[in-house]
Scaffold this motif. Sequence first.
Motif, PDB file in Angstrom:
ATOM      1  N   CYS A 181     108.770 -56.491  56.356  1.00 12.17           N
ATOM      2  CA  CYS A 181     108.338 -56.122  57.703  1.00 12.17           C
ATOM      3  C   CYS A 181     107.950 -54.649  57.682  1.00 12.17           C
ATOM      4  CB  CYS A 181     109.459 -56.358  58.713  1.00 12.17           C
ATOM      5  SG  CYS A 181     108.898 -56.167  60.418  1.00 12.17           S
ATOM      6  N   ILE A 182     106.753 -54.359  58.199  1.00 12.70           N
ATOM      7  CA  ILE A 182     106.271 -52.982  58.247  1.00 12.70           C
ATOM      8  C   ILE A 182     105.902 -52.631  59.684  1.00 12.70           C
ATOM      9  CG2 ILE A 182     105.440 -53.017  55.857  1.00 12.70           C
ATOM     10  CD1 ILE A 182     102.580 -53.321  56.985  1.00 12.70           C
ATOM     11  N   GLU A 183     105.718 -51.356  59.915  1.00 15.41           N
ATOM     12  CA  GLU A 183     105.279 -50.886  61.234  1.00 15.41           C
ATOM     13  C   GLU A 183     103.924 -51.514  61.561  1.00 15.41           C
ATOM     14  OE1 GLU A 183     104.136 -46.645  63.413  1.00 15.41           O
ATOM     15  OE2 GLU A 183     104.428 -46.734  61.247  1.00 15.41           O
ATOM     16  N   PRO A 184     103.778 -52.096  62.759  1.00 15.28           N
ATOM     17  CA  PRO A 184     102.490 -52.704  63.108  1.00 15.28           C
ATOM     18  C   PRO A 184     101.393 -51.653  63.306  1.00 15.28           C
ATOM     19  CG  PRO A 184     103.956 -52.740  64.995  1.00 15.28           C
ATOM     20  CD  PRO A 184     104.759 -52.236  63.830  1.00 15.28           C
ATOM     21  N   ASN A 185     100.147 -52.078  63.105  1.00 17.90           N
ATOM     22  CA  ASN A 185      98.962 -51.247  63.335  1.00 17.90           C
ATOM     23  C   ASN A 185      98.877 -50.025  62.411  1.00 17.90           C
ATOM     24  OD1 ASN A 185      98.439 -52.988  65.558  1.00 17.90           O
ATOM     25  ND2 ASN A 185      99.776 -51.734  66.833  1.00 17.90           N
ATOM     26  N   ASN A 186      99.621 -50.083  61.304  1.00 15.84           N
ATOM     27  CA  ASN A 186      99.633 -48.963  60.361  1.00 15.84           C
ATOM     28  C   ASN A 186      98.832 -49.375  59.121  1.00 15.84           C
ATOM     29  OD1 ASN A 186     100.257 -47.018  58.383  1.00 15.84           O
ATOM     30  ND2 ASN A 186     102.248 -46.601  59.310  1.00 15.84           N
ATOM     31  N   LYS A 187      97.549 -49.042  59.115  1.00 10.90           N
ATOM     32  CA  LYS A 187      96.650 -49.458  58.047  1.00 10.90           C
ATOM     33  C   LYS A 187      97.072 -48.906  56.690  1.00 10.90           C
ATOM     34  CE  LYS A 187      93.245 -47.088  57.089  1.00 10.90           C
ATOM     35  NZ  LYS A 187      92.970 -45.972  56.147  1.00 10.90           N
ATOM     36  N   ASP A 188      97.447 -47.640  56.638  1.00  5.89           N
ATOM     37  CA  ASP A 188      97.808 -47.021  55.359  1.00  5.89           C
ATOM     38  C   ASP A 188      99.043 -47.682  54.753  1.00  5.89           C
ATOM     39  OD1 ASP A 188      95.689 -45.256  55.554  1.00  5.89           O
ATOM     40  OD2 ASP A 188      96.880 -43.706  56.537  1.00  5.89           O
ATOM     41  N   LEU A 189     100.030 -47.970  55.585  1.00  6.21           N
ATOM     42  CA  LEU A 189     101.244 -48.633  55.100  1.00  6.21           C
ATOM     43  C   LEU A 189     100.939 -50.059  54.639  1.00  6.21           C
ATOM     44  CD1 LEU A 189     104.251 -48.534  54.599  1.00  6.21           C
ATOM     45  CD2 LEU A 189     104.629 -49.078  57.016  1.00  6.21           C
ATOM     46  N   LEU A 190     100.032 -50.732  55.336  1.00  2.09           N
ATOM     47  CA  LEU A 190      99.640 -52.084  54.937  1.00  2.09           C
ATOM     48  C   LEU A 190      98.938 -52.055  53.574  1.00  2.09           C
ATOM     49  CD1 LEU A 190      99.371 -55.090  55.447  1.00  2.09           C
ATOM     50  CD2 LEU A 190      97.333 -54.608  56.848  1.00  2.09           C
ATOM     51  N   VAL A 191      98.042 -51.106  53.381  1.00  2.00           N
ATOM     52  CA  VAL A 191      97.352 -50.966  52.095  1.00  2.00           C
ATOM     53  C   VAL A 191      98.362 -50.753  50.972  1.00  2.00           C
ATOM     54  CG1 VAL A 191      95.842 -49.450  50.731  1.00  2.00           C
ATOM     55  CG2 VAL A 191      95.154 -50.151  53.028  1.00  2.00           C
ATOM     56  N   GLN A 192      99.287 -49.851  51.194  1.00  2.43           N
ATOM     57  CA  GLN A 192     100.314 -49.538  50.190  1.00  2.43           C
ATOM     58  C   GLN A 192     101.158 -50.771  49.877  1.00  2.43           C
ATOM     59  OE1 GLN A 192     102.913 -46.257  51.319  1.00  2.43           O
ATOM     60  NE2 GLN A 192     104.581 -47.137  50.122  1.00  2.43           N
ATOM     61  N   THR A 193     101.540 -51.525  50.911  1.00  6.92           N
ATOM     62  CA  THR A 193     102.396 -52.699  50.737  1.00  6.92           C
ATOM     63  C   THR A 193     101.672 -53.806  49.961  1.00  6.92           C
ATOM     64  OG1 THR A 193     103.513 -52.173  52.817  1.00  6.92           O
ATOM     65  CG2 THR A 193     103.829 -54.395  51.947  1.00  6.92           C
ATOM     66  N   ILE A 194     100.404 -54.030  50.289  1.00  2.00           N
ATOM     67  CA  ILE A 194      99.622 -55.047  49.573  1.00  2.00           C
ATOM     68  C   ILE A 194      99.493 -54.662  48.099  1.00  2.00           C
ATOM     69  CG2 ILE A 194      97.326 -56.092  49.330  1.00  2.00           C
ATOM     70  CD1 ILE A 194      97.069 -55.902  52.409  1.00  2.00           C
ATOM     71  N   LYS A 195      99.247 -53.384  47.827  1.00  4.09           N
ATOM     72  CA  LYS A 195      99.144 -52.926  46.434  1.00  4.09           C
ATOM     73  C   LYS A 195     100.443 -53.178  45.684  1.00  4.09           C
ATOM     74  CE  LYS A 195      95.699 -49.222  46.895  1.00  4.09           C
ATOM     75  NZ  LYS A 195      95.513 -47.748  46.870  1.00  4.09           N
ATOM     76  N   GLU A 196     101.578 -52.907  46.333  1.00  3.54           N
ATOM     77  CA  GLU A 196     102.872 -53.090  45.699  1.00  3.54           C
ATOM     78  C   GLU A 196     103.141 -54.568  45.403  1.00  3.54           C
ATOM     79  OE1 GLU A 196     105.640 -51.238  48.343  1.00  3.54           O
ATOM     80  OE2 GLU A 196     105.051 -49.211  47.771  1.00  3.54           O
TER      81      GLU A 196
END
Length: 198
Positions: A181-196
């Motif tokens: 679960c990540i902070e919603p609407n946070n594009k940079d965090l989503l990018v980082q999470t997908i990469k991981e």
Amino acid sequence: LGLLMSFSMKYYDKVIVTNNYEYTLAKEKYSLKDIHIVPNGISEENYKKLVSIKHEENSDFTVTYIGNLGLAQNIMTLIRAAEELSDIEFIIIGDGIEANTLKKYVDTHSLKNITFTGKLAWDELSSYYKKSSMLYAQLDQKFVSAMPSKLYEYTTIALPIVYGGVGEAKLFIDKLENAICIEPNNKDLLVQTIKEIR
């Protein structure tokens, strides 16, 4: 709606809610005593179909979103993440009031790694689940009491799940082994999470 709820609640003998947030609200705000939690879920028949899905060996890492394309979901966050992850495939299944805006953005920016399928029948989803590497969902912070029913379906697929959200859905996701679960609407965090995850 709030005034109507306040007025009508005193006439109910029994109230059924779907999660703890709604339970606490009904108990504290409306002073109700006979409240029961009956969570959402999926049918046994659909569960059996979903757990039997065999994932295809796919050289392309594929992120799949299935659901409403509305304001609450803000799928533009996913699209802007896809813009930075051109070597990853993104499949967006569903329809809603934001669909045309999202498609126009993808076309205008010539994003070739995003596919929109439109709304599909439930039986058509298995072929997309088979080729997915990760499943994504999101709800805005304002929807703290919401528990997207799609998450129950996602959990049976045995793929990593990334959920952007808070509240009841976050509590649910935090109990799972293969979900973040990540902070919603946070594009940079989503990018980082997908990469991981990849």
